[in-house]
Design an enzyme around this catalytic site. Structure first.
Site, PDB file in Angstrom:
ATOM      1  N   TRP A   1      -6.601  13.004  10.921  1.00  0.00           N
ATOM      2  CA  TRP A   1      -7.720  13.310   9.985  1.00  0.00           C
ATOM      3  C   TRP A   1      -8.786  13.233  10.690  1.00  0.00           C
ATOM      4  CZ3 TRP A   1     -12.698  11.801   8.536  1.00  0.00           C
ATOM      5  CH2 TRP A   1     -13.042  13.124   8.225  1.00  0.00           C
TER       6      TRP A   1
ATOM      7  N   LEU B   1      -5.194   3.872 -17.956  1.00  0.00           N
ATOM      8  CA  LEU B   1      -4.313   4.531 -16.221  1.00  0.00           C
ATOM      9  C   LEU B   1      -3.580   3.504 -16.344  1.00  0.00           C
ATOM     10  CD1 LEU B   1      -3.606   6.185 -14.776  1.00  0.00           C
ATOM     11  CD2 LEU B   1      -5.975   5.599 -13.314  1.00  0.00           C
TER      12      LEU B   1
ATOM     13  N   GLU C   1      10.679  13.602  -8.984  1.00  0.00           N
ATOM     14  CA  GLU C   1      10.943  14.835  -8.667  1.00  0.00           C
ATOM     15  C   GLU C   1       9.869  14.774  -7.150  1.00  0.00           C
ATOM     16  OE1 GLU C   1      12.275  18.183  -9.142  1.00  0.00           O
ATOM     17  OE2 GLU C   1      12.919  16.741 -10.883  1.00  0.00           O
TER      18      GLU C   1
ATOM     19  N   ARG D   1       3.673  13.115  -1.487  1.00  0.00           N
ATOM     20  CA  ARG D   1       3.208  12.557  -0.239  1.00  0.00           C
ATOM     21  C   ARG D   1       2.026  13.575   0.601  1.00  0.00           C
ATOM     22  NH1 ARG D   1       6.461   8.674   4.110  1.00  0.00           N
ATOM     23  NH2 ARG D   1       4.905   8.196   5.790  1.00  0.00           N
TER      24      ARG D   1
ATOM     25  N   SER E   1       1.612  -1.126   3.692  1.00  0.00           N
ATOM     26  CA  SER E   1       3.301  -1.251   3.519  1.00  0.00           C
ATOM     27  C   SER E   1       3.464  -2.618   4.462  1.00  0.00           C
ATOM     28  CB  SER E   1       3.787  -0.508   4.057  1.00  0.00           C
ATOM     29  OG  SER E   1       3.891  -0.507   6.072  1.00  0.00           O
TER      30      SER E   1
ATOM     31  N   TRP F   1       1.162  -3.922   9.646  1.00  0.00           N
ATOM     32  CA  TRP F   1       1.384  -5.405  10.065  1.00  0.00           C
ATOM     33  C   TRP F   1       0.768  -4.880  11.926  1.00  0.00           C
ATOM     34  CZ3 TRP F   1      -2.204  -8.451   7.512  1.00  0.00           C
ATOM     35  CH2 TRP F   1      -1.619  -8.305   5.557  1.00  0.00           C
TER      36      TRP F   1
ATOM     37  N   ASP G   1      -0.603  10.025   3.421  1.00  0.00           N
ATOM     38  CA  ASP G   1      -0.477   9.812   4.740  1.00  0.00           C
ATOM     39  C   ASP G   1      -1.419  10.983   5.516  1.00  0.00           C
ATOM     40  OD1 ASP G   1       0.696   9.786   7.025  1.00  0.00           O
ATOM     41  OD2 ASP G   1       2.615  10.443   6.714  1.00  0.00           O
ATOM     42  N   GLY G   2      -1.713  10.519   6.474  1.00  0.00           N
ATOM     43  CA  GLY G   2      -2.931  11.485   7.088  1.00  0.00           C
ATOM     44  C   GLY G   2      -4.026  11.347   7.363  1.00  0.00           C
TER      45      GLY G   2
ATOM     46  N   GLY H   1      -4.845   9.263  10.298  1.00  0.00           N
ATOM     47  CA  GLY H   1      -5.343   8.705  11.719  1.00  0.00           C
ATOM     48  C   GLY H   1      -5.509  10.155  12.142  1.00  0.00           C
TER      49      GLY H   1
ATOM     50  N   HIS I   1      -9.942   5.731   7.434  1.00  0.00           N
ATOM     51  CA  HIS I   1      -9.576   5.273   6.205  1.00  0.00           C
ATOM     52  C   HIS I   1     -10.608   5.629   5.344  1.00  0.00           C
ATOM     53  CE1 HIS I   1      -5.267   4.807   8.328  1.00  0.00           C
ATOM     54  NE2 HIS I   1      -5.677   3.761   9.077  1.00  0.00           N
TER      55      HIS I   1
ATOM     56  N   ARG J   1       0.070  -1.850  12.959  1.00  0.00           N
ATOM     57  CA  ARG J   1      -0.522  -1.656  13.467  1.00  0.00           C
ATOM     58  C   ARG J   1      -1.983  -2.346  14.528  1.00  0.00           C
ATOM     59  NH1 ARG J   1      -2.034   3.443  10.149  1.00  0.00           N
ATOM     60  NH2 ARG J   1       0.652   4.330   9.289  1.00  0.00           N
TER      61      ARG J   1
HETATM   62  C1  FPP Z   1      -1.083   6.571   5.818  1.00  0.00           C
HETATM   63  O1  FPP Z   1      -2.260   7.310   7.244  1.00  0.00           O
HETATM   64  C2  FPP Z   1      -2.239   5.980   5.370  1.00  0.00           C
HETATM   65  C3  FPP Z   1      -2.461   4.934   5.030  1.00  0.00           C
HETATM   66  C4  FPP Z   1      -1.589   3.533   5.508  1.00  0.00           C
HETATM   67  C5  FPP Z   1      -3.249   3.854   4.468  1.00  0.00           C
HETATM   68  C6  FPP Z   1      -3.719   4.180   3.267  1.00  0.00           C
HETATM   69  C7  FPP Z   1      -5.018   4.126   2.811  1.00  0.00           C
HETATM   70  C8  FPP Z   1      -6.213   4.212   2.390  1.00  0.00           C
HETATM   71  C9  FPP Z   1      -6.320   5.873   1.617  1.00  0.00           C
HETATM   72  C10 FPP Z   1      -7.710   3.205   2.158  1.00  0.00           C
HETATM   73  C11 FPP Z   1      -7.786   1.988   1.425  1.00  0.00           C
HETATM   74  C12 FPP Z   1      -7.314   1.893   0.499  1.00  0.00           C
HETATM   75  C13 FPP Z   1      -7.565   1.048  -0.872  1.00  0.00           C
HETATM   76  C14 FPP Z   1      -6.755   0.307  -1.968  1.00  0.00           C
HETATM   77  C15 FPP Z   1      -9.331   0.979  -0.779  1.00  0.00           C
HETATM   78  P1  FPP Z   1      -1.817   7.053   8.295  1.00  0.00           P
HETATM   79  O2  FPP Z   1      -2.940   6.321   9.653  1.00  0.00           O
HETATM   80  O3  FPP Z   1      -0.455   6.595   8.846  1.00  0.00           O
HETATM   81  O4  FPP Z   1      -2.409   8.503   9.038  1.00  0.00           O
HETATM   82  P2  FPP Z   1      -1.400   9.638  10.567  1.00  0.00           P
HETATM   83  O5  FPP Z   1       0.058   9.452  10.213  1.00  0.00           O
HETATM   84  O6  FPP Z   1      -2.022  10.840  10.345  1.00  0.00           O
HETATM   85  O7  FPP Z   1      -1.554   8.414  11.285  1.00  0.00           O
END
Ligand code: FPP
Length: 238
Positions: free
Chosen positions: A21, A127, A203, A184, A61, A65, A16-17, A19, A33, A67
């Site tokens: 960033w 892995l 945990e 997270r 997730s 969709w 998470d984060g 957006g 992303h 977004r």
């Molecule tokens: C959450 O951050 C992140 C996501 C919804 C997407 C995660 C995807 C990637 C790290 C890259 C793509 C994946 C692969 C397998 C290549 P957010 O956008 O919700 O952040 P925010 O809460 O700060 O807006």
């Protein structure tokens, strides 16, 4: 001699984060992303190198969709790019890829790339890399219930004979150990519909750092903290 570290068998990460960033760096969310994908690469490599058994990453997730079309399209492009450019290295590293989620709901090129990655690495013994795409835990549980109900209706299984193992076999995570450690990033403290059944005794740790800034040192700090947790699984450690 340093003490042998107790590693989690199965680590799950809500990345998470991205957006926030991007916003903090005055960039478009797609750039966040993209930087998040760099972190994902580094964490996968490290997990493979240190001998983590299973790593599950929440990439997209069933709710994502909602977004904007531009953000969904950027994520879909990154997925395709990742699975095309990384597959050789992952296969060489003996990584076994599994997609958690409904691949049928994805655009054709992405679906095909994910199926090809699963087929190519399916017999690898390193892995176990699980990437959750078009995944939701409630959707996963509902599908499992429907599959078991269909078996009961056809007489293949008696309803009163259904076991926890039958339910687990009907989940996308079939055959994997329960999640030991859930991380997270970004300071949010929610599960957001990720691996609800599998995290029953996980945990959890919620580092404040945004996913694109999550470093190997942050990862090791989370693994070290796990090693110090007293896990009782509802019992008592006298
Ligand atoms: C959450 O951050 C992140 C996501 C919804 C997407 C995660 C995807 C990637 C790290 C890259 C793509 C994946 C692969 C397998 C290549 P957010 O956008 O919700 O952040 P925010 O809460 O700060 O807006």
């Amino acid at each position: 001699m340093s003490e042998q570290k107790r590693l989690p068998r199965h680590v799950a990460i809500i990345m998470d984060g991205n957006g926030r960033w991007a916003k903090a760096h005055a960039l478009k969310v797609a750039q966040g992303h993209r930087r998040g994908t760099e972190t994902l690469r580094a964490i996968i490599r490290e997990s493979s190198d240190i001998g983590i058994e299973a790593l599950s990453l929440y990439a997209f997730s069933t709710e994502n969709w909602k977004r904007s079309p531009a953000e969904v399209s950027a994520l879909m492009s990154l997925l395709l790019e990742y699975f095309t450019s990384e597959i050789d290295e992952l296969d060489e590293k003996n990584v076994c890829i599994r997609i958690l989620g409904d691949k049928d709901g994805l655009p054709g090129p992405q679906r095909q790339a994910l199926i090809a990655a699963e087929e190519r690495t399916g017999r690898n013994t390193g892995l176990k890399l699980n990437i959750a795409i078009n995944y939701g835990a409630r959707d996963e549980l509902l599908r499992a219930v429907k599959a078991l109900a269909a078996k009961a209706q056809s007489g293949e299984i008696a309803p009163e004979a259904i076991t926890a193992a039958d339910l687990e076999d009907a989940l996308y995570t079939r055959g994997l150990p329960d999640v030991d450690l859930l991380i997270r990033t970004s300071g949010e403290m929610r599960l957001s519909n990720f691996l609800l059944y599998q995290c029953a005794y996980a945990e959890m740790t919620f580092p404040a750092v945004l996913w694109p800034d999550f470093s190997l040192a942050d990862y090791h700090a989370a693994l070290d903290a796990f090693g110090k947790r007293d896990r009782r699984f509802g019992g008592r450690n006298e």
